[in-house]
Design an enzyme around this catalytic site. Structure first.
Site, PDB file in Angstrom:
ATOM      1  N   GLY A 189       0.920  -1.104  -0.035  1.00  0.00           N
ATOM      2  CA  GLY A 189       0.080  -0.129   0.014  1.00  0.00           C
ATOM      3  C   GLY A 189       0.822   1.083  -0.034  1.00  0.00           C
ATOM      4  O   GLY A 189       2.134   1.279  -0.274  1.00  0.00           O
ATOM      5  N   GLY A 190       0.046   2.330   0.334  1.00  0.00           N
ATOM      6  CA  GLY A 190       0.960   3.759   0.337  1.00  0.00           C
ATOM      7  C   GLY A 190       0.892   4.445  -0.920  1.00  0.00           C
ATOM      8  O   GLY A 190       1.806   5.189  -1.339  1.00  0.00           O
ATOM      9  N   GLU A 232      -4.640   3.035   4.642  1.00  0.00           N
ATOM     10  CA  GLU A 232      -4.889   4.409   5.030  1.00  0.00           C
ATOM     11  C   GLU A 232      -6.329   4.623   4.827  1.00  0.00           C
ATOM     12  O   GLU A 232      -6.690   4.394   3.684  1.00  0.00           O
ATOM     13  CB  GLU A 232      -4.125   5.432   4.188  1.00  0.00           C
ATOM     14  CG  GLU A 232      -2.607   5.207   4.695  1.00  0.00           C
ATOM     15  CD  GLU A 232      -1.642   6.056   3.710  1.00  0.00           C
ATOM     16  OE1 GLU A 232      -2.433   7.045   3.056  1.00  0.00           O
ATOM     17  OE2 GLU A 232      -0.421   6.113   3.899  1.00  0.00           O
ATOM     18  N   THR A 295       4.459   9.815  13.062  1.00  0.00           N
ATOM     19  CA  THR A 295       4.610  11.217  13.742  1.00  0.00           C
ATOM     20  C   THR A 295       5.270  12.179  12.933  1.00  0.00           C
ATOM     21  O   THR A 295       6.309  12.757  13.499  1.00  0.00           O
ATOM     22  CB  THR A 295       5.143  10.993  15.234  1.00  0.00           C
ATOM     23  OG1 THR A 295       6.077   9.914  15.103  1.00  0.00           O
ATOM     24  CG2 THR A 295       3.979  10.201  15.931  1.00  0.00           C
ATOM     25  N   TYR A 296       5.059  12.400  11.802  1.00  0.00           N
ATOM     26  CA  TYR A 296       5.364  13.491  11.019  1.00  0.00           C
ATOM     27  C   TYR A 296       4.471  14.077   9.913  1.00  0.00           C
ATOM     28  O   TYR A 296       3.399  13.274   9.993  1.00  0.00           O
ATOM     29  CB  TYR A 296       6.675  12.976  10.216  1.00  0.00           C
ATOM     30  CG  TYR A 296       6.644  11.409   9.565  1.00  0.00           C
ATOM     31  CD1 TYR A 296       5.837  11.103   8.488  1.00  0.00           C
ATOM     32  CD2 TYR A 296       7.379  10.633  10.499  1.00  0.00           C
ATOM     33  CE1 TYR A 296       5.726   9.883   8.185  1.00  0.00           C
ATOM     34  CE2 TYR A 296       7.166   9.317  10.069  1.00  0.00           C
ATOM     35  CZ  TYR A 296       6.278   8.889   8.969  1.00  0.00           C
ATOM     36  OH  TYR A 296       6.380   7.341   8.539  1.00  0.00           O
ATOM     37  N   ASP A 297       4.661  15.431   9.419  1.00  0.00           N
ATOM     38  CA  ASP A 297       3.546  15.900   8.592  1.00  0.00           C
ATOM     39  C   ASP A 297       2.424  16.300   9.629  1.00  0.00           C
ATOM     40  O   ASP A 297       1.367  16.023   9.220  1.00  0.00           O
ATOM     41  CB  ASP A 297       3.215  15.145   7.314  1.00  0.00           C
ATOM     42  CG  ASP A 297       4.142  14.923   6.424  1.00  0.00           C
ATOM     43  OD1 ASP A 297       5.313  15.550   6.491  1.00  0.00           O
ATOM     44  OD2 ASP A 297       4.359  14.107   5.695  1.00  0.00           O
TER      45      ASP A 297
END
Length: 485
Positions: A189-190, A232, A295-297
Site C-alpha cells: 500500500g501507500g 490508510e 508522527t511526521y507531517d
C-alpha cells in the site's frame, strides 16, 4: 599398508568425534570475530538467531537450525532468495523458509532488539536525479528491520509495484550478510488507489485468504521476513466495514504467518481525527508484532500553507490549535486505546517541510506564508527537502538555524525559505524521551533522505541521523576501520 592407512584414518575420525562431543557437553566453543562457531550438533539457545556464516550462496548446503522452539531437520535450498525452504519438524513437513546455513558449521549470536530501529527503503528513490539510492547504499548494521516500500494489491493478490523490484529485492536480502540479525519486510500500500484495493480485498474471507496465500508465496520467493500493512482510511475510497475487516485481515494473516515465523506490522496515522471511528486500535494491536505511528507531517497547515510550523515536534506548542500534533500527544493517544508501549514504534522524518514566507521580517514559528517552498536540488518536490539538502544549504553560508525549546526542534530560515526539520540535537531529545516512556523503537522515513553519502562537512559520519538514533538505542555497534578514524 592400505590396511594400516584405513585404521589410522578411522582412529583420527574417532578422536575428532570424541573431542567434539567433549566440547559440546562442556559448552566450550571457538571464538572468532566476536562470534561463536559450532560444529554440527548445535543446541538451541533462547533468544539467539542462527544465520549464514559466509556471503557465498551459490553452493550452500542446508543443515540443521533452531527456530524459536521448533527444530528444522532438513531443507531444500533456493538460490534466488538465498533461503532454505521446506522444513521437516520431527518427521512432518513444515512449509517454512529460513536463512541459508553452511552444512558443516553454524554461527550464532544474540540480536539486540531492545529497541527496534526500523528504516523505510523508498524504492522510487532509484530513479532520483543526482540522489539515486539503492540497497547498495544501505548500512544494514544500523537497522534491526528494513521495510521495502512498496508493493501493491491486484486481483486480491500481493504484486510488485516497479519493474526493477525483483533485482532490488535480491540486493536487499544480501544485506543480511553484513547484519545477520536484520529482518526485511515488504510494505503493501501507500500508493494512490491503495485504499480501494484494500477495501475490495478485505471485504470477504475468500478474498482475504487469497491475498494471504499470495503474501506467503511472495515472502518465500523473495526472501522477506514479513509484511507491513500500509492501509490508510480514505473518505473517497474506504468503507465503514473496513475498520473490522482490517482486524480480520490482521488476525488471519498472523495465524497463517506463525507457521513460518513471519512478522506482521502496520503503519497507522498519528492525528486523532484520522484514527477515531476508523481503527479498532486494541483489537488490531493484538495481531501485530509492532505498529508504526506516522508522527511526521503533523503541522495543521500543511495543506493550506498559510503559516509556518514544525511538522514533527516532540512536544506541543503553547500556541497549538490542536492537541494531537506532536510525538508525545500522538503516542499517548495510541497507548490510551490499549496498545502496548513496546509495540508502538515512533516515526522519525529525515526530511524537512518547507514554506515560502510572506516577508523576511516575519520568520518565526506561525509566521505568515504564501505557499510551499520550492523543490530541492535532488528531491525535486515542492514543500520538501532531504536532510542532506538542508545541511548543504547551511554549509554554503545561506540562512540561519533556530531552535524552538518548547517543541524541542530546529527550523531554518534562508531569506523567504522556511524549513522545519530534525537534526542530531532534536533526534537526541526524542530518543531520551522514547527511552523514558518505554516505547518500542523508531521507524525512519526514509533511509534515502538522511545524509547517507556524508556530503555535508557537518556530518561526522554517513547517516548522521540514523547513527544518532543508534547511539541512544544500542549499547554500541561493531566499529569498522572507517568508524574509528
Amino acid at each position: 599398508m592400505e590396511h594400516i592407512k584405513t585404521k589410522r584414518k578411522t582412529l583420527c575420525i574417532l578422536i575428532l568425534v570424541l573431542v567434539c562431543n567433549f566440547m559440546f557437553s562442556t559448552g566450550i566453543s571457538w571464538t572468532r570475530y566476536n562470534y561463536r562457531f559450532y560444529f554440527s550438533g548445535y543446541r538451541c539457545v533462547p533468544n539467539e538467531t542462527i544465520f549464514q556464516k559466509d556471503d557465498v550462496f551459490d553452493s550452500v548446503t542446508c543443515g540443521r537450525m533452531c527456530y524459536v522452539t521448533k527444530q528444522c531437520l532438513s531443507y531444500v535450498y533456493q538460490p534466488d532468495s538465498h533461503q532454505c525452504i521446506g522444513c521437516r519438524v520431527h518427521g512432518e513437513k513444515w512449509a517454512g523458509h529460513y536463512d541459508a546455513l553452511p552444512g558443516s558449521m553454524y554461527l550464532s549470536r544474540s540480536c539486540d532488539q531492545t529497541y527496534l530501529r526500523v528504516g523505510y527503503y523508498d524504492s522510487p528513490a532509484i530513479y532520483r536525479s543526482g540522489g539515486k539510492y539503492t540497497p547498495d547504499n544501505v548500512d544494514a548494521r544500523l537497522c534491526t528491520h528494513i521495510i521495502y516500500s512498496f508493493a501493491g494489491i491486484a486481483n486480491n493478490t500481493l504484486r510488485m509495484a516497479l519493474l526493477n523490484d525483483g533485482k532490488m529485492f535480491k540486493k536487499l536480502q544480501k544485506l543480511k550478510v553484513s547484519n545477520p540479525c536484520l529482518k526485511t519486510l515488504i510494505a503493501v500500500g501507500g500508493y494512490e488507489g491503495a485504499s480501494s484495493d484494500y477495501s475490495l480485498m478485505m471485504e470477504s474471507k475468500e478474498n482475504r485468504l487469497k491475498f494471504i496465500e499470495s503474501a506467503r508465496s511472495f515472502l518465500r520467493t523473495y526472501g522477506f521476513n514479513g509484511v507491513d500493512l500500509k492501509w490508510e482510511h480514505s473518505v473517497q475510497e474506504s468503507k465503514p466495514e473496513d475498520k473490522q475487516n482490517l482486524v480480520l485481515l490482521a488476525k488471519e494473516m498472523k495465524e497463517a504467518f506463525v507457521i513460518d515465523g513471519y512478522l506482521l506490522s502496520a503503519e497507522v496515522p498519528a492525528r486523532q481525527w484520522e484514527i477515531e471511528g476508523k481503527y479498532d486500535e486494541k483489537a488490531l494491536a493484538e495481531h501485530l508484532d509492532f505498529i508504526h505511528v506516522t508522527t511526521y507531517d503533523l503541522h495543521l497547515d500543511m495543506h493550506t500553507n498559510s503559516y509556518t510550523g514544525l511538522h514533527s515536534p516532540l512536544y506541543l506548542s503553547s500556541q497549538a490549535l490542536a492537541e494531537d500534533t506532536s510525538l508525545n500527544s500522538a503516542a499517548e493517544y495510541w497507548i490510551s486505546k490499549g496498545v502496548p508501549k513496546k509495540k508502538l514504534i515512533i516515526g522519525i522524518a529525515t526530511y524537512g517541510r518547507t514554506f515560502t514566507l510572506l516577508n523576511e521580517g516575519e520568520s518565526m514559528i506561525d509566521a505568515p506564508t504564501i505557499g510551499l517552498g520550492g523543490p530541492g536540488e535532488f528531491t525535486l518536490k515542492p514543500g520538501l527537502l532531504s536532510y542532506y539538502e538542508i545541511c548543504l544549504m547551511q554549509e554554503r553560508g545561506l540562512g540561519i538555524e533556530h531552535w524552538d525549546d518548547e517543541q524541542k526542534g530546529p527550523y531554518y530560515v534562508n531569506r523567504l525559505l522556511w524549513v522545519g526539520y530534525d537534526n542530531v540535537r532534536s533526534i537526541s531529545e526524542k530518543m531520551s524521551w522514547l527511552k523514558e516512556k518505554g516505547y518500542g523503537g523508531v521507524v525512519m522515513n526514509s533511509l534515502d533522505l538522511d545524509d547517507y553519502g556524508q556530503v555535508c562537512k557537518s556530518s561526522s559520519r554517513p547517516y548522521p541521523l540514523l547513527n544518532a538514533i543508534n547511539d541512544h538505542l544500542t549499547s554500541g555497534l561493531e566499529k569498522t576501520a572507517q568508524d574509528q578514524k
